[in-house]
Design a protein around this motif. Structure first.
Motif, PDB file in Angstrom:
ATOM      1  N   ARG A  36     -47.748   0.511  26.814  1.00  0.00           N
ATOM      2  CA  ARG A  36     -47.229  -0.845  27.027  1.00  0.00           C
ATOM      3  C   ARG A  36     -46.946  -1.121  28.499  1.00  0.00           C
ATOM      4  NH1 ARG A  36     -41.325  -0.605  24.181  1.00  0.00           N
ATOM      5  NH2 ARG A  36     -42.630  -0.767  22.342  1.00  0.00           N
ATOM      6  N   LEU A  37     -46.768  -0.067  29.280  1.00  0.00           N
ATOM      7  CA  LEU A  37     -46.510  -0.269  30.709  1.00  0.00           C
ATOM      8  C   LEU A  37     -47.787  -0.519  31.491  1.00  0.00           C
ATOM      9  CD1 LEU A  37     -43.760   2.451  31.283  1.00  0.00           C
ATOM     10  CD2 LEU A  37     -43.485   0.002  30.808  1.00  0.00           C
ATOM     11  N   ARG A  38     -48.951  -0.315  30.850  1.00  0.00           N
ATOM     12  CA  ARG A  38     -50.229  -0.573  31.524  1.00  0.00           C
ATOM     13  C   ARG A  38     -50.974  -1.763  30.931  1.00  0.00           C
ATOM     14  NH1 ARG A  38     -51.664   3.187  35.141  1.00  0.00           N
ATOM     15  NH2 ARG A  38     -53.715   2.252  35.280  1.00  0.00           N
ATOM     16  N   CYS A  39     -50.666  -2.127  29.691  1.00  0.00           N
ATOM     17  CA  CYS A  39     -51.392  -3.233  29.053  1.00  0.00           C
ATOM     18  C   CYS A  39     -50.923  -4.572  29.617  1.00  0.00           C
ATOM     19  CB  CYS A  39     -51.172  -3.218  27.542  1.00  0.00           C
ATOM     20  SG  CYS A  39     -51.955  -4.614  26.722  1.00  0.00           S
ATOM     21  N   THR A  40     -51.872  -5.338  30.129  1.00  0.00           N
ATOM     22  CA  THR A  40     -51.571  -6.685  30.634  1.00  0.00           C
ATOM     23  C   THR A  40     -52.167  -7.755  29.726  1.00  0.00           C
ATOM     24  OG1 THR A  40     -53.580  -6.791  31.973  1.00  0.00           O
ATOM     25  CG2 THR A  40     -51.593  -5.869  33.028  1.00  0.00           C
ATOM     26  N   GLU A  41     -52.595  -7.356  28.525  1.00  0.00           N
ATOM     27  CA  GLU A  41     -53.379  -8.250  27.661  1.00  0.00           C
ATOM     28  C   GLU A  41     -54.632  -8.711  28.389  1.00  0.00           C
ATOM     29  OE1 GLU A  41     -51.846 -11.061  24.855  1.00  0.00           O
ATOM     30  OE2 GLU A  41     -49.822 -10.537  25.497  1.00  0.00           O
ATOM     31  N   CYS A  42     -55.059  -7.883  29.324  1.00  0.00           N
ATOM     32  CA  CYS A  42     -56.236  -8.123  30.156  1.00  0.00           C
ATOM     33  C   CYS A  42     -56.044  -9.255  31.169  1.00  0.00           C
ATOM     34  CB  CYS A  42     -57.505  -8.331  29.327  1.00  0.00           C
ATOM     35  SG  CYS A  42     -58.104  -6.795  28.587  1.00  0.00           S
ATOM     36  N   VAL A  43     -54.828  -9.744  31.318  1.00  0.00           N
ATOM     37  CA  VAL A  43     -54.547 -10.729  32.365  1.00  0.00           C
ATOM     38  C   VAL A  43     -54.949 -10.133  33.714  1.00  0.00           C
ATOM     39  CG1 VAL A  43     -52.644 -11.809  33.654  1.00  0.00           C
ATOM     40  CG2 VAL A  43     -52.725 -11.958  31.154  1.00  0.00           C
ATOM     41  N   GLY A  44     -55.636 -10.921  34.507  1.00  0.00           N
ATOM     42  CA  GLY A  44     -56.101 -10.471  35.812  1.00  0.00           C
ATOM     43  C   GLY A  44     -57.533  -9.970  35.780  1.00  0.00           C
ATOM     44  N   HIS A  45     -58.039  -9.659  34.591  1.00  0.00           N
ATOM     45  CA  HIS A  45     -59.408  -9.151  34.461  1.00  0.00           C
ATOM     46  C   HIS A  45     -60.286 -10.069  33.610  1.00  0.00           C
ATOM     47  CE1 HIS A  45     -58.746  -5.175  36.273  1.00  0.00           C
ATOM     48  NE2 HIS A  45     -57.588  -5.159  35.654  1.00  0.00           N
ATOM     49  N   PHE A  46     -59.780 -10.422  32.447  1.00  0.00           N
ATOM     50  CA  PHE A  46     -60.584 -11.185  31.487  1.00  0.00           C
ATOM     51  C   PHE A  46     -59.733 -12.280  30.843  1.00  0.00           C
ATOM     52  CE2 PHE A  46     -62.234  -6.799  31.483  1.00  0.00           C
ATOM     53  CZ  PHE A  46     -63.547  -7.028  31.845  1.00  0.00           C
ATOM     54  N   ASP A  47     -60.410 -13.250  30.261  1.00  0.00           N
ATOM     55  CA  ASP A  47     -59.699 -14.340  29.585  1.00  0.00           C
ATOM     56  C   ASP A  47     -59.090 -13.875  28.266  1.00  0.00           C
ATOM     57  OD1 ASP A  47     -60.302 -16.109  31.592  1.00  0.00           O
ATOM     58  OD2 ASP A  47     -62.096 -16.876  30.595  1.00  0.00           O
ATOM     59  N   ASP A  48     -59.710 -12.865  27.637  1.00  0.00           N
ATOM     60  CA  ASP A  48     -59.242 -12.398  26.334  1.00  0.00           C
ATOM     61  C   ASP A  48     -59.084 -10.883  26.347  1.00  0.00           C
ATOM     62  OD1 ASP A  48     -59.444 -14.978  24.903  1.00  0.00           O
ATOM     63  OD2 ASP A  48     -61.589 -14.743  25.309  1.00  0.00           O
ATOM     64  N   GLN A  74     -48.984 -10.997  34.850  1.00  0.00           N
ATOM     65  CA  GLN A  74     -49.672 -11.109  36.137  1.00  0.00           C
ATOM     66  C   GLN A  74     -49.038 -10.164  37.163  1.00  0.00           C
ATOM     67  OE1 GLN A  74     -52.448 -12.866  36.906  1.00  0.00           O
ATOM     68  NE2 GLN A  74     -52.395 -12.113  39.019  1.00  0.00           N
ATOM     69  N   VAL A  75     -47.722 -10.101  37.184  1.00  0.00           N
ATOM     70  CA  VAL A  75     -47.021  -9.197  38.104  1.00  0.00           C
ATOM     71  C   VAL A  75     -47.377  -7.746  37.786  1.00  0.00           C
ATOM     72  CG1 VAL A  75     -44.732  -8.325  38.764  1.00  0.00           C
ATOM     73  CG2 VAL A  75     -45.145 -10.792  38.611  1.00  0.00           C
ATOM     74  N   LYS A  76     -47.460  -7.413  36.491  1.00  0.00           N
ATOM     75  CA  LYS A  76     -47.839  -6.055  36.100  1.00  0.00           C
ATOM     76  C   LYS A  76     -49.253  -5.739  36.574  1.00  0.00           C
ATOM     77  CE  LYS A  76     -47.064  -4.835  31.783  1.00  0.00           C
ATOM     78  NZ  LYS A  76     -47.303  -4.532  30.337  1.00  0.00           N
ATOM     79  N   TYR A  77     -50.160  -6.683  36.382  1.00  0.00           N
ATOM     80  CA  TYR A  77     -51.551  -6.505  36.857  1.00  0.00           C
ATOM     81  C   TYR A  77     -51.572  -6.224  38.358  1.00  0.00           C
ATOM     82  CZ  TYR A  77     -55.925  -8.073  38.901  1.00  0.00           C
ATOM     83  OH  TYR A  77     -57.041  -8.155  39.670  1.00  0.00           O
ATOM     84  N   GLU A  78     -50.835  -7.024  39.122  1.00  0.00           N
ATOM     85  CA  GLU A  78     -50.832  -6.869  40.575  1.00  0.00           C
ATOM     86  C   GLU A  78     -50.223  -5.524  40.984  1.00  0.00           C
ATOM     87  OE1 GLU A  78     -48.927 -10.408  42.008  1.00  0.00           O
ATOM     88  OE2 GLU A  78     -50.561 -11.686  41.303  1.00  0.00           O
ATOM     89  N   SER A  79     -49.230  -5.082  40.231  1.00  0.00           N
ATOM     90  CA  SER A  79     -48.606  -3.792  40.519  1.00  0.00           C
ATOM     91  C   SER A  79     -49.572  -2.634  40.233  1.00  0.00           C
ATOM     92  CB  SER A  79     -47.349  -3.645  39.678  1.00  0.00           C
ATOM     93  OG  SER A  79     -46.837  -2.348  39.764  1.00  0.00           O
ATOM     94  N   LEU A  80     -50.308  -2.753  39.120  1.00  0.00           N
ATOM     95  CA  LEU A  80     -51.247  -1.697  38.727  1.00  0.00           C
ATOM     96  C   LEU A  80     -52.421  -1.589  39.690  1.00  0.00           C
ATOM     97  CD1 LEU A  80     -51.421  -2.246  34.868  1.00  0.00           C
ATOM     98  CD2 LEU A  80     -50.506  -0.231  36.032  1.00  0.00           C
ATOM     99  N   HIS A  81     -52.811  -2.714  40.280  1.00  0.00           N
ATOM    100  CA  HIS A  81     -54.038  -2.730  41.088  1.00  0.00           C
ATOM    101  C   HIS A  81     -53.755  -3.042  42.554  1.00  0.00           C
ATOM    102  CE1 HIS A  81     -56.430  -2.248  37.459  1.00  0.00           C
ATOM    103  NE2 HIS A  81     -55.604  -3.092  36.894  1.00  0.00           N
TER     104      HIS A  81
END
Ligand code: SF4
Length: 82
Positions: A36-48, A74-81
């Protein structure tokens, strides 16, 4: 929110692991789990969510105990990448 695998319905087909852009899905003690700490629901990568797209068992659902807003994802995505 992050997503969650319903293990009772999972057929262990392995289809979900490679499509995840956040390396959030792994196998632990023969069970597929989503971090759960890595899943962004694909926000930042894909629409779904890509794991939902490929899961033939429809066993991936929203985690009711880990709700997040679109901004938090979105913040999680930016933190991961970063
Ligand atoms: Fe990975 Fe996206 Fe599925 Fe989350 S929704 S586990 S980031 S493929």
């Amino acid at each position: 929110m992050a997503l969650l695998i319903v293990t009772d319905d999972c057929s262990d087909c392995d289809a979900c692991i490679k499509p995840c852009p956040n390396d959030a899905i792994s196998v632990c003690d023969d069970l597929y789990v989503i971090d759960r700490l890595r899943c962004t629901e694909c926000v930042g990568h894909f629409d779904d969510p890509q794991c939902l797209e490929v899961c033939p068992s429809e066993c991936i659902i929203a985690d009711p105990d880990f709700m997040e807003t679109a901004k938090e994802l979105q913040v999680k995505y930016e933190s991961l990448h970063a």
